[in-house]
Design an enzyme around this catalytic site. Sequence first.
Site, PDB file in Angstrom:
ATOM      1  N   TYR A  23       0.847  -1.208   0.000  1.00 43.94           N
ATOM      2  CA  TYR A  23       0.000   0.000   0.000  1.00 43.94           C
ATOM      3  C   TYR A  23       0.878   1.252   0.000  1.00 43.94           C
ATOM      4  O   TYR A  23       0.525   2.265  -0.592  1.00 43.94           O
ATOM      5  CB  TYR A  23      -0.930   0.017   1.225  1.00 43.94           C
ATOM      6  CG  TYR A  23      -2.067  -0.995   1.193  1.00 43.94           C
ATOM      7  CD1 TYR A  23      -2.109  -2.022   0.257  1.00 43.94           C
ATOM      8  CD2 TYR A  23      -3.116  -0.908   2.113  1.00 43.94           C
ATOM      9  CE1 TYR A  23      -3.149  -2.941   0.261  1.00 43.94           C
ATOM     10  CE2 TYR A  23      -4.166  -1.813   2.118  1.00 43.94           C
ATOM     11  CZ  TYR A  23      -4.168  -2.835   1.189  1.00 43.94           C
ATOM     12  OH  TYR A  23      -5.205  -3.745   1.192  1.00 43.94           O
ATOM     13  N   ASP A 120      -1.679  -8.712  -3.039  1.00 39.54           N
ATOM     14  CA  ASP A 120      -0.319  -8.387  -3.502  1.00 39.54           C
ATOM     15  C   ASP A 120       0.609  -9.598  -3.622  1.00 39.54           C
ATOM     16  O   ASP A 120       1.820  -9.451  -3.539  1.00 39.54           O
ATOM     17  CB  ASP A 120       0.314  -7.323  -2.586  1.00 39.54           C
ATOM     18  CG  ASP A 120       0.810  -7.906  -1.280  1.00 39.54           C
ATOM     19  OD1 ASP A 120       0.250  -8.923  -0.827  1.00 39.54           O
ATOM     20  OD2 ASP A 120       1.770  -7.353  -0.725  1.00 39.54           O
ATOM     21  N   GLU A 121       0.036 -10.765  -3.806  1.00 39.44           N
ATOM     22  CA  GLU A 121       0.871 -11.982  -3.903  1.00 39.44           C
ATOM     23  C   GLU A 121       0.425 -12.839  -5.075  1.00 39.44           C
ATOM     24  O   GLU A 121      -0.777 -13.016  -5.287  1.00 39.44           O
ATOM     25  CB  GLU A 121       0.628 -12.890  -2.698  1.00 39.44           C
ATOM     26  CG  GLU A 121       1.250 -12.540  -1.426  1.00 39.44           C
ATOM     27  CD  GLU A 121       0.683 -13.510  -0.402  1.00 39.44           C
ATOM     28  OE1 GLU A 121       1.381 -14.466  -0.057  1.00 39.44           O
ATOM     29  OE2 GLU A 121      -0.469 -13.326   0.009  1.00 39.44           O
TER      30      GLU A 121
HETATM   31  N1  DCP Z   1      -2.676  -5.126   4.961  1.00 39.02           N
HETATM   32  C1  DCP Z   1      -3.711  -4.619   5.757  1.00 39.02           C
HETATM   33  N2  DCP Z   1      -3.873  -5.057   7.041  1.00 39.02           N
HETATM   34  C2  DCP Z   1      -3.036  -5.988   7.544  1.00 39.02           C
HETATM   35  C3  DCP Z   1      -2.010  -6.535   6.753  1.00 39.02           C
HETATM   36  C4  DCP Z   1      -1.850  -6.067   5.451  1.00 39.02           C
HETATM   37  O1  DCP Z   1      -4.481  -3.775   5.298  1.00 39.02           O
HETATM   38  N3  DCP Z   1      -3.203  -6.396   8.820  1.00 39.02           N
HETATM   39  C5  DCP Z   1      -2.494  -4.595   3.584  1.00 39.02           C
HETATM   40  C6  DCP Z   1      -1.425  -3.526   3.542  1.00 39.02           C
HETATM   41  C7  DCP Z   1      -0.243  -4.175   2.908  1.00 39.02           C
HETATM   42  C8  DCP Z   1      -0.868  -5.239   2.037  1.00 39.02           C
HETATM   43  O2  DCP Z   1      -2.076  -5.628   2.690  1.00 39.02           O
HETATM   44  O3  DCP Z   1       0.568  -3.262   2.176  1.00 39.02           O
HETATM   45  C9  DCP Z   1       0.012  -6.449   1.838  1.00 39.02           C
HETATM   46  O4  DCP Z   1       0.326  -7.007   3.101  1.00 39.02           O
HETATM   47  P1  DCP Z   1       1.672  -7.757   3.393  1.00 39.02           P
HETATM   48  O5  DCP Z   1       1.469  -8.569   4.621  1.00 39.02           O
HETATM   49  O6  DCP Z   1       2.156  -8.440   2.164  1.00 39.02           O
HETATM   50  O7  DCP Z   1       2.710  -6.612   3.804  1.00 39.02           O
HETATM   51  P2  DCP Z   1       3.377  -5.463   2.961  1.00 39.02           P
HETATM   52  O8  DCP Z   1       3.257  -5.679   1.489  1.00 39.02           O
HETATM   53  O9  DCP Z   1       2.869  -4.139   3.454  1.00 39.02           O
HETATM   54  O10 DCP Z   1       4.892  -5.533   3.409  1.00 39.02           O
HETATM   55  P3  DCP Z   1       5.984  -6.667   3.118  1.00 39.02           P
HETATM   56  O11 DCP Z   1       6.998  -6.000   2.248  1.00 39.02           O
HETATM   57  O12 DCP Z   1       6.514  -7.013   4.461  1.00 39.02           O
HETATM   58  O13 DCP Z   1       5.300  -7.827   2.439  1.00 39.02           O
END
Ligand code: DCP
Length: 480
Positions: A23, A120-121
């Site tokens: 995000y 995002d995966e």
């Molecule tokens: N997300 C959310 N609430 C959460 C976990 C994640 O809204 N409790 C959202 C925000 C993240 C996105 O989902 O950007 C993807 O989550 P990830 O767990 O893959 O984490 P990130 O992409 O933010 O970071 P990383 O680089 O550690 O994967």
Amino acid sequence: MPVAKPESSDSRVIAHVDMDCFYVQVEQRKQPQLRGLPTAVVQYNEWKGGALIAVSYEARKFGVKRSMRGEEAKEVCPQVQLVQVPVARGKADLSGYRNAGSEVVSIIARRGRCERASIDEVYLDLTDAAEMMLADNPPQGMETIDEEALKSHILGLNNEDGSDVKENVRKWIHRHNADHRDKLLACGILIVAELRMQVLKETEFTCSAGIAHNKMLAKLASGMNKPAQQTVVPFSSVKGLLDTLPIRKMKQLGGKLGISLQMDMGVNTVGDLLQFPEEKLQERYGINTGTWLWNIARGISGEEVEGRLLPKSHGSGKTFPGPRALKTVPAVQHWLNQLCEELSERLCSDLDQNKRIAHTLTLHARAYKSSDTDSQKKFPSKSCPLRYGTAKIQEDAFNLFQAGLREYIGFYGGKTQGSHCSGWGITSLSVSASKIVPIPSGTCSIAKYFQGQSTSHFSSMQSSDNLNTEATLSLPSGSI
Ligand code: DCP
């Protein structure tokens, strides 16, 4: 009896691609002046600066964490830039993030069967692309190896003797005497590095990846070196990786099953599982789970990459923590209407763009009772056949809620309505649409299709037990 896995499952090349602080990257693309700065995306609720849901790697260096609120983040990193998640209908609007995820998926899908696993995966089965590269232009014959590929982390590669790490990777990729599996992985390294660079070029987003012989190992590896890096698990390194891996880090073992393995069986690492015969694990956890545990201890997973670019279901939810809990039926109905409106919009665009329709509407909620004698009781999830049209979805979701509430609180409590406080509170609500299928080919018009469905498409309400045995708020897997 231990289940022998087909040889071929060891010769697949699977990648798991995971966007970095996703995000945050989406917001930084919208506001490029934030690039390189410690940045976090905060949830819609503004209490104490809002809960952080994504944190940039620059901010993580200062100790900013996802569990913090905006105010706490400012304490550990005064210069942190807080960006509020976009809002629509009084709740977070994730459509911009979903669309950004779709941009990435469409690039990754160019090289093989691709499964969108979350917002995002992505999993990618690269076996055919790797076999083709091995036949046409094998890495051992390549004069130059791309710089991004040389930055790969190859588990088990000895880099501790002070030698040049990139040179070691180059030699590993170039080995003539490698077995077929490692040669395929070498192709995977090159293809995934190229794909990640393409994603960066076309979307401006960085991502990390894991490359291995199955989904489970690829997923484990993608999180090992972030951001913007890739990690490879050769067959010979699987045992070393799993031996010391804490059991709760394994996908599906972060919850009750993982706790039971720790508490009841003394299993702390995946390697600890190796001491148990398959029969013993089956006796304790049932045939399927027992076999699955026996397999994962050995790094075996036959799970296929599904070949699905579109979500399995759509969901819309909102939490109402602490004092925000909803305590009256009209308040619940108000929020259900918002959630259903969003769900209905997404169903319409799925129908429009992909010619798919959903068949099941499910309502999940979390609740508490103030005079609780049975605090373990969960709010039951409820499902019914899905009827298209915002008003119909709202009506059906509300009926599902009332049926759930009657069951949760008992007959007398269920009758309590209006603005009067009825001794219960709803702390989260979500609606989801599942069983999504393409409209049968040959259907001459969508309107006709729905006419044909109108009698069967709506029948009486049913419990969702067959869909989801636990009353949990989490949206169905595959919801994006
Ligand atoms: N997300 C959310 N609430 C959460 C976990 C994640 O809204 N409790 C959202 C925000 C993240 C996105 O989902 O950007 C993807 O989550 P990830 O767990 O893959 O984490 P990130 O992409 O933010 O970071 P990383 O680089 O550690 O994967």
